[in-house]
Design a protein around this motif. Structure first.
Motif, mmCIF file in Angstrom:
data_model
loop_
_atom_site.group_PDB
_atom_site.id
_atom_site.type_symbol
_atom_site.label_atom_id
_atom_site.label_comp_id
_atom_site.label_asym_id
_atom_site.label_seq_id
_atom_site.Cartn_x
_atom_site.Cartn_y
_atom_site.Cartn_z
ATOM 1 N N GLU A 221 2.978 2.612 -8.108
ATOM 2 C CA GLU A 221 3.368 1.367 -8.785
ATOM 3 C C GLU A 221 4.462 1.612 -9.822
ATOM 4 O O GLU A 221 5.357 0.805 -10.002
ATOM 5 N N LYS A 222 4.378 2.752 -10.503
ATOM 6 C CA LYS A 222 5.350 3.054 -11.557
ATOM 7 C C LYS A 222 6.752 3.303 -10.996
ATOM 8 O O LYS A 222 7.721 3.264 -11.723
ATOM 9 N N ASP A 223 6.837 3.536 -9.696
ATOM 10 C CA ASP A 223 8.122 3.838 -9.078
ATOM 11 C C ASP A 223 8.891 2.610 -8.609
ATOM 12 O O ASP A 223 9.998 2.734 -8.113
ATOM 13 N N ALA A 224 8.317 1.424 -8.743
ATOM 14 C CA ALA A 224 8.954 0.222 -8.205
ATOM 15 C C ALA A 224 10.352 0.016 -8.779
ATOM 16 O O ALA A 224 11.279 -0.343 -8.048
ATOM 17 N N PHE B 67 7.826 8.262 -0.339
ATOM 18 C CA PHE B 67 7.198 7.125 0.324
ATOM 19 C C PHE B 67 7.108 7.314 1.841
ATOM 20 O O PHE B 67 6.606 6.442 2.542
ATOM 21 N N PHE B 68 7.598 8.426 2.332
ATOM 22 C CA PHE B 68 7.599 8.696 3.761
ATOM 23 C C PHE B 68 6.761 9.924 4.074
ATOM 24 O O PHE B 68 6.650 10.839 3.266
ATOM 25 N N ALA C 218 16.308 8.617 2.357
ATOM 26 C CA ALA C 218 15.009 9.161 1.951
ATOM 27 C C ALA C 218 14.784 10.581 2.439
ATOM 28 O O ALA C 218 13.935 11.293 1.899
ATOM 29 N N LYS C 219 15.535 11.031 3.431
ATOM 30 C CA LYS C 219 15.394 12.407 3.927
ATOM 31 C C LYS C 219 15.691 13.441 2.842
ATOM 32 O O LYS C 219 15.175 14.542 2.882
ATOM 33 N N ARG D 52 0.836 -1.204 0.000
ATOM 34 C CA ARG D 52 0.000 0.000 0.000
ATOM 35 C C ARG D 52 0.864 1.245 0.000
ATOM 36 O O ARG D 52 1.573 1.519 0.962
ATOM 37 N N PHE D 53 0.770 1.976 -1.090
ATOM 38 C CA PHE D 53 1.457 3.247 -1.205
ATOM 39 C C PHE D 53 0.496 4.257 -1.805
ATOM 40 O O PHE D 53 -0.608 3.913 -2.205
ATOM 41 N N GLN D 54 0.940 5.488 -1.896
ATOM 42 C CA GLN D 54 0.093 6.511 -2.475
ATOM 43 C C GLN D 54 -0.263 6.143 -3.915
ATOM 44 O O GLN D 54 0.487 5.421 -4.565
ATOM 45 N N PRO D 55 -1.420 6.599 -4.403
ATOM 46 C CA PRO D 55 -1.820 6.262 -5.777
ATOM 47 C C PRO D 55 -0.729 6.637 -6.783
ATOM 48 O O PRO D 55 -0.095 7.684 -6.667
#
Length: 167
Positions: free
Chosen positions: A19-22, A59-60, A49-50, A13-16
Motif C-alpha cells: 500500500e505504501k508503494d502506491a 509487483f511481478f 519492471a524487469k 491485492r498485492f504483497q503485504p
C-alpha cells in the motif's frame, strides 16, 4: 485537471506492505505514460519492471516456474467461472445458470455448485455478500457516467437486508 496523488484501488491485492508503494508506482506509471506519448501498455510496464531498480519490479513474479503456475491457476479459475449448467424440468424451458460460485472462506476459498451453495445459509450469505461488493465496486467505478445515473440510483437502494431470504 491534474493528478493530486495516487493510491491503490479498493480490493487490489498485492504483497503485504505494498500500500505504501502506491505513490511511487503511480508516479512511475505516469512517467512511462508520458514517455510513450500518452499511451501506457502492459508490455511497456513489464519491460520497465524487469529492471531491479524499477519501483514496479516487486509487483511481478520473476520465477518463470512460479509465474507459469500462477498463470495456470488463473486459467483454471477462468475455466471454472466459464461453465454454465443447463437445468431442465418437465414442462418448463431449460434454464442456464452459472454452474459454480466462488466461496470466499478465508481459510479455504473454493468453488461450489451454485444451487447447492445457494441452498445453504452460510454459503448463500457469502455468495450474496460477494455479489453485493462487486455491485458496489461497479457502481463506484462508473458512478461519474451520466448514462448510468438511473442504474446507480437503483443500486443505491440495495443493501444487505434486501438480499436476505424472505422468511
Amino acid at each position: 485537471m491534474r493528478i493530486a496523488g495516487f493510491e491503490f484501488a479498493e480490493g487490489a491485492r498485492f504483497q503485504p506492505g505494498a500500500e505504501k508503494d502506491a505513490k511511487a508506482v503511480g508516479e512511475h506509471l505516469e512517467m512511462l505514460r508520458k514517455q510513450f506519448k500518452g499511451e501506457l501498455t502492459p508490455e511497456d510496464v513489464l519491460e520497465d519492471a524487469k529492471h531491479d531498480n524499477s519501483p514496479l519490479h516487486s509487483f511481478f513474479e520473476w520465477s518463470d516456474t512460479e509465474a507459469a503456475r500462477q498463470y495456470r491457476l488463473q486459467q483454471a479459475r477462468g475455466l471454472i467461472r466459464a461453465v454454465v449448467a443447463v437445468y431442465v424440468q418437465p414442462d418448463k424451458p431449460a434454464v442456464r445458470q452459472k454452474a459454480y460460485v466462488h466461496i470466499a472462506e478465508p481459510s479455504a476459498p473454493h468453488y461450489r455448485e451454485a444451487s447447492h451453495a445457494m441452498s445453504q445459509t452460510k454459503t448463500r450469505e457469502m455468495v450474496l455478500k460477494t455479489a453485493l461488493a462487486e455491485l458496489h465496486a461497479w457502481k463506484k467505478k462508473y458512478r461519474d457516467l451520466q448514462e448510468f445515473a438511473a442504474l446507480i440510483s437503483i443500486i443505491d437502494k440495495i443493501d444487505e437486508k434486501s438480499l436476505q431470504p424472505v422468511a
